[in-house]
Design an enzyme around this catalytic site. Structure first.
Site: not given
Ligand SMILES: [Fe+2]
Length: 241
Positions: A112, A151, A161, A164, A166
């Site tokens: 991110y 990640y 995870r 995906h 969001h």
């Molecule tokens: Fe996320």
């Protein structure tokens, strides 16, 4: 003479979520929920005008280019270019036009663009990972972006995870805001992800997974995924009698 209440608008409340359809506030395998979940029974407040109306967005504030996450910098981001599109409908299947759809995501390496994400994967100088769009008259939306990578996170030992995106969707009222995550078909991490698994209903879990869609794909340019979103509908008694 009018009574003092004669000019009050009629408020049509929204249906409450059916029991068992939403993730529990407390789901111990997802560790953050242990500290943040309520300890006392919830008190249900009546829906008033404040909840069943607004928000209002100026259309000018959402620019056409905001839907394309690959064109926010001087160069193109690295990774697999994808198109994500779908429709926003209410629980009666009616399209929700002018809904604000906002997305945020990791880059192709699973990192991110955020100060709290310091895991050893590269940032992409050409990818911020946030976009937004308004739905059209048929409730349709469309984003161009990069397929995010999985990640690691610190929920438990060796926690990863699934890839995906969001999503936040604002419909016609504050109570129709939906915050969710869109997944990709066939991800091997589903079985190990407490956030995905916290959704109790198998069918509801499947609805969080986008589907590969050849129609959405653009030849020589991008693969395509469909992701339809159902918001809460207004209680429909008056339409069905
Ligand atoms: Fe996320």
């Amino acid at each position: 003479m009018d009574s003092p209440t004669s000019h009050r608008p009629i408020v049509h409340p929204y249906q409450r979520h059916a029991p068992g359809t939403q993730p529990d506030f407390l789901y111990e395998p997802y560790r953050s929920t242990v500290a943040r979940s309520p300890r006392k029974p919830l008190i249900f407040l009546p829906h008033t005008l404040s909840e069943t109306t607004g928000p209002v967005y100026g259309h000018d504030e959402v620019a056409e280019a905001d839907h394309d996450l690959t064109r926010q910098h001087s160069g193109e981001p690295l990774g697999e270019r994808i198109i994500v599109s779908g429709r926003v409908v209410d629980s009666n299947g009616r399209p929700v036009p002018s809904a604000l759809v906002e997305i945020w995501q990791a880059n192709a390496a699973g990192r991110y663009f955020h100060s709290k994400d310091q895991h050893p994967a590269p940032l992409d100088p050409n990818f911020t990972g946030a976009g937004r769009a308004l739905t059209d008259q048929s409730g349709g939306y469309r984003f161009v972006t990069i397929k995010p990578g999985p990640y690691p996170w610190l929920n438990h030992y060796n926690a990863w995870r699934p890839a995906h995106i969001h999503f936040s969707i604002f419909g016609r009222a504050f109570l129709t805001r939906l915050v969710t995550q869109m997944y990709f078909p066939g991800d091997p991490l589903f079985a190990f992800d407490p956030i995905f698994q916290s959704v109790p209903d198998e069918k509801a879990r499947q609805r969080m997974i986008s589907r590969f869609d050849l129609e959405t794909t653009q030849p020589q340019w991008a693969t395509g995924y469909k992701f339809d979103i159902v918001l809460r509908g207004e209680e429909a008694t008056r339409f069905e009698t």
